[in-house]
Every structure is written in C-alpha cells, then in structure tokens.
Motif scaffolding. Structure first.
Motif, PDB file in Angstrom:
ATOM      1  N   ARG A  18       0.820  -1.215   0.000  1.00 37.46           N
ATOM      2  CA  ARG A  18       0.000   0.000   0.000  1.00 37.46           C
ATOM      3  C   ARG A  18       0.847   1.256   0.000  1.00 37.46           C
ATOM      4  O   ARG A  18       0.407   2.299  -0.474  1.00 37.46           O
ATOM      5  N   ASP A  22      -0.184   1.225  -4.202  1.00 36.23           N
ATOM      6  CA  ASP A  22      -1.592   1.112  -3.830  1.00 36.23           C
ATOM      7  C   ASP A  22      -2.517   0.948  -5.045  1.00 36.23           C
ATOM      8  O   ASP A  22      -3.418   0.101  -5.020  1.00 36.23           O
ATOM      9  N   ARG A  25      -2.279  -2.628  -6.115  1.00 32.06           N
ATOM     10  CA  ARG A  25      -2.963  -3.465  -5.131  1.00 32.06           C
ATOM     11  C   ARG A  25      -4.471  -3.463  -5.378  1.00 32.06           C
ATOM     12  O   ARG A  25      -5.107  -4.514  -5.407  1.00 32.06           O
ATOM     13  N   GLU A  26      -5.033  -2.280  -5.572  1.00 29.25           N
ATOM     14  CA  GLU A  26      -6.477  -2.173  -5.822  1.00 29.25           C
ATOM     15  C   GLU A  26      -6.873  -2.898  -7.120  1.00 29.25           C
ATOM     16  O   GLU A  26      -7.912  -3.554  -7.170  1.00 29.25           O
ATOM     17  N   ASP A 140       5.421   3.407   7.138  1.00 31.78           N
ATOM     18  CA  ASP A 140       4.022   3.033   6.963  1.00 31.78           C
ATOM     19  C   ASP A 140       3.099   3.963   7.756  1.00 31.78           C
ATOM     20  O   ASP A 140       2.025   4.328   7.281  1.00 31.78           O
ATOM     21  N   VAL A 144       0.192   5.980   5.894  1.00 34.66           N
ATOM     22  CA  VAL A 144      -1.223   5.775   6.168  1.00 34.66           C
ATOM     23  C   VAL A 144      -1.865   7.053   6.709  1.00 34.66           C
ATOM     24  O   VAL A 144      -3.027   7.355   6.412  1.00 34.66           O
ATOM     25  N   ARG A 147      -2.440   9.155   3.675  1.00 37.60           N
ATOM     26  CA  ARG A 147      -3.578   8.607   2.931  1.00 37.60           C
ATOM     27  C   ARG A 147      -4.899   8.995   3.604  1.00 37.60           C
ATOM     28  O   ARG A 147      -5.862   9.366   2.940  1.00 37.60           O
TER      29      ARG A 147
END
Length: 192
Positions: A18, A22, A25-26, A140, A144, A147
């Motif tokens: 991610r 990302d 991944r999606e 991370d 995050v 995000r």
C-alpha cells in the motif's frame, strides 16, 4: 543472516504494498477478488514471518557487538513495551479513545517495540530485525496518515467501556509475555 533478511524482505515487502503500489494493489483485488488477495497476502506473510523467526534464531549470536547496551537499557525496553502492548490491543479492540486518537495504534506499537529492543540489543541480527521493523513502521505510519488526510477519513467511532478493556488486556498481555512467554519463546527473561 540471509534467511532473516529474506524473511524481512518478504514479510515487510508484502506489508509495504500500500505504501509503494496502492493502485496496483487495488487493481489486483478487483481482478482476483478480495478473498484470493487476502489468502495470498496471508500465505506470503506467514512464510515471511516463519523465515524471520528461523533466520533470527540462526543469526542471533553471530557477529560482533555493534554497540554495547547500557545497563539501564533493559529497563527502558521493559517500560516502552508496556505502551506497545496496549497499542497493539487497541488496534484489535475497536472503539477505544486511544484508537481514535492514534488512528493506527498497531504501527505505533510496532515502532515502540522495535525502538525498545534496539536499546537493549546490539548485534547485527538485532539491528536488522528491530531496525527493519522500526524503519518500516515509521514509513508506513507516515504513509497511512497521509492517505487518511487525503481521503478525509474521519476518526473511528468511540464506544463506552473500551478504554478500560484495552488497558486491562494490554497490561495483562505485557505481564504474561514478560513473565513467562518471552523466556519460553525467545530464551530471554525480561523481568528477571
């Protein structure tokens, strides 16, 4: 140390998708389905985690001391792991004010755990294991939070009574792990 490094690359690599890819991944989740994606993710994570455990056991005593931990470092490690355990519990027991305030308590818990263990361990395998987790958790956590800001993610819902449960379970898990499990699993007894 090759097995440890391979395990970290696999485990942390899977957990970094991610951060670095990302959209890919999606697209994979849309193509394969969420359950297939989760199954593959879980399998690769488990293999990576197994390699980390095996590799650390093999590499733990190898190499010269990179730094000499201070006599007080053990106490710092014990103290820092207490909030780390509470944060890990807050990640799984939803609805606490702690989770709402921190938003991603597992990452902060891993960061504290890694930092705590670097304070009291100075061999090359320690630096690789704990330093790797520390760097990953920091990146991370930054990713995050960024995000969440960009998506306008609201704080999680708070439920009455959850704070006490998080604290109680976190402290109990810390005590059980420190008094019995750490010595049995790792061979080091933090509390004596």
């Amino acid at each position: 140390m090759t097995i440890l490094a391979l395990g970290l690359l696999l485990f942390l690599g899977v957990h970094s998708i991610r951060i670095v890819a990302d959209p890919w991944r999606e697209a994979q989740i849309a193509s394969l389905g969420r359950n297939v994606w989760r199954g593959g993710f879980s399998l690769l994570s488990a293999v990576g985690f197994g390699l980390i455990i095996w590799g650390f056991a093999l590499a733990r005593g190898q190499g010269s001391q990179l730094w000499l931990p201070q006599p007080w470092a053990r106490h710092i490690t014990i103290l820092l792991t207490l909030p780390a355990f509470v944060l890990l519990v807050a990640a799984d027991l939803r609805g606490s004010r702690l989770r709402a305030a921190v938003r991603h308590p597992m990452l902060l818990g891993v960061l504290l755990w890694a930092l705590a263990h670097l304070a009291s361990n100075g061999k090359p395998a320690d630096l690789l294991l704990f330093g790797g987790f520390l760097a990953w958790a920091a990146v991370d956590l930054w990713s995050v939070r960024r995000r969440d800001r960009l998506a306008g993610t609201p704080p999680p819902e708070v439920k009455p009574g959850r704070d006490f449960k998080v604290l109680l379970v976190g402290v109990a898990a810390w005590l059980v792990f420190g008094l019995w499990l750490h010595g049995w699993l790792i061979g080091v007894r933090p509390f004596g």
